[in-house]
Design a protein around this motif. Structure first.
Motif, short mmCIF file in Angstrom:
data_model
loop_
_atom_site.label_atom_id
_atom_site.label_comp_id
_atom_site.label_asym_id
_atom_site.label_seq_id
_atom_site.Cartn_x
_atom_site.Cartn_y
_atom_site.Cartn_z
N GLU A 1 0.83 -1.21 0.00
CA GLU A 1 0.00 0.00 0.00
C GLU A 1 0.86 1.26 0.00
O GLU A 1 0.68 2.15 -0.83
N ILE A 2 1.79 1.34 0.93
CA ILE A 2 2.60 2.54 1.08
C ILE A 2 3.49 2.78 -0.12
O ILE A 2 3.55 3.89 -0.66
N VAL A 3 4.19 1.75 -0.57
CA VAL A 3 5.16 1.92 -1.65
C VAL A 3 4.47 2.28 -2.96
O VAL A 3 4.87 3.23 -3.65
N VAL A 4 3.44 1.56 -3.33
CA VAL A 4 2.79 1.82 -4.61
C VAL A 4 2.03 3.15 -4.58
O VAL A 4 2.10 3.92 -5.55
N SER A 5 1.34 3.45 -3.51
CA SER A 5 0.64 4.73 -3.42
C SER A 5 1.62 5.90 -3.49
O SER A 5 1.40 6.87 -4.22
N THR A 6 2.70 5.80 -2.76
CA THR A 6 3.71 6.86 -2.77
C THR A 6 4.35 7.00 -4.14
O THR A 6 4.56 8.10 -4.63
N LEU B 1 -7.00 9.78 -3.43
CA LEU B 1 -7.91 8.64 -3.24
C LEU B 1 -7.68 7.55 -4.29
O LEU B 1 -7.68 6.36 -3.96
N ILE B 2 -7.48 7.93 -5.53
CA ILE B 2 -7.22 6.94 -6.58
C ILE B 2 -5.90 6.21 -6.32
O ILE B 2 -5.83 4.98 -6.45
N CYS B 3 -4.87 6.94 -5.94
CA CYS B 3 -3.58 6.30 -5.66
C CYS B 3 -3.65 5.39 -4.44
O CYS B 3 -3.01 4.34 -4.42
N ILE B 4 -4.43 5.76 -3.45
CA ILE B 4 -4.61 4.88 -2.29
C ILE B 4 -5.35 3.61 -2.71
O ILE B 4 -5.03 2.52 -2.25
N GLY B 5 -6.33 3.74 -3.60
CA GLY B 5 -7.03 2.55 -4.11
C GLY B 5 -6.11 1.64 -4.90
O GLY B 5 -6.14 0.41 -4.74
N ILE B 6 -5.26 2.22 -5.76
CA ILE B 6 -4.29 1.40 -6.50
C ILE B 6 -3.31 0.75 -5.54
O ILE B 6 -2.93 -0.41 -5.69
N GLY B 7 -2.90 1.50 -4.51
CA GLY B 7 -2.00 0.95 -3.50
C GLY B 7 -2.63 -0.19 -2.72
O GLY B 7 -1.97 -1.16 -2.35
N ALA B 8 -3.96 -0.09 -2.48
CA ALA B 8 -4.65 -1.17 -1.77
C ALA B 8 -4.66 -2.44 -2.61
O ALA B 8 -4.50 -3.55 -2.07
N LEU B 9 -4.84 -2.30 -3.91
CA LEU B 9 -4.75 -3.48 -4.79
C LEU B 9 -3.35 -4.09 -4.75
O LEU B 9 -3.20 -5.31 -4.67
N ALA B 10 -2.34 -3.22 -4.80
CA ALA B 10 -0.96 -3.72 -4.71
C ALA B 10 -0.70 -4.35 -3.35
O ALA B 10 0.03 -5.35 -3.24
#
Length: 181
Positions: A24-29, A54-63
């Motif tokens: 979550e942290i790495v991909v969102s960041t 919000l979109i980046c946090i969602g992508i990070g949640a998938l990762a």
């Protein structure tokens, strides 16, 4: 700060949660840095900034879910992040004195070599990598959160601007005081 404290104390005990948080942290960041550094102009409207977060946090949640399911990938990601940290510190402490001609090349070369090396070691020593990685990155997040209140920790964007302007080896002395803790 609380996320860093959780990873620092409980990261080795709760492997699944640690893997999710790393993804979550790495991909969102990563996506946020790419978007705001290279895509969006500085005068973007506030609603666009919050929508992108919000979109980046969602992508990070998938990762995060992927790194939770495929633990080897999560550990490789842990090793890569620690490798970036080690490479940056190695460059500031040692390599910057020898790369007077092209410091950016030396910086990227040091980061890539340490990232690959620590990533390989993290796959080899899986259990130790999760525990040590969550402790290292959790302590970074904890200290980074504390530095918001205490001050003196160099901003990563200012460090990048210094690298871009050629002042690569100039790091404030207070950074090394935080580094000792």
């Amino acid at each position: 700060m609380s996320l860093g404290g959780f990873m620092l104390i409980y990261g080795g005990k709760y492997h699944e949660h640690t893997m999710f948080l790393f993804g979550e942290i790495v991909v969102s960041t990563f996506f946020l840095l790419i978007l705001f550094a290279f895509v969006y102009p500085p005068n973007s409207p506030e609603w666009m900034v919050w929508l992108n977060i919000l979109i980046c946090i969602g992508i990070g949640a998938l990762a995060g879910k992927v790194t939770q399911k495929y633990a080897r990938f999560g550990v490789l990601l842990i090793g890569a992040v620690i490798g970036v940290m080690v490479g940056t510190v190695l460059f500031s402490a040692i390599v910057s004195k020898f790369t007077t001609g092209n410091p950016m090349l030396g910086l990227w070369f040091t980061i890539i070599i340490s990232c690959v090396g620590v990533g390989y070691l993290s796959i080899t020593y899986f259990d130790y990598a999760v525990t040590a990685g969550s402790a290292v990155i959790g302590s970074y997040l904890f200290i980074r959160g504390a530095s918001v209140f205490l001050g003196g920790f160099p901003n990563e964007f200012i460090l990048y601007q210094n690298y871009k302007n050629g002042a690569v080896g100039s790091v404030q002395k207070t950074f090394f005081m935080y580094f000792l803790f």
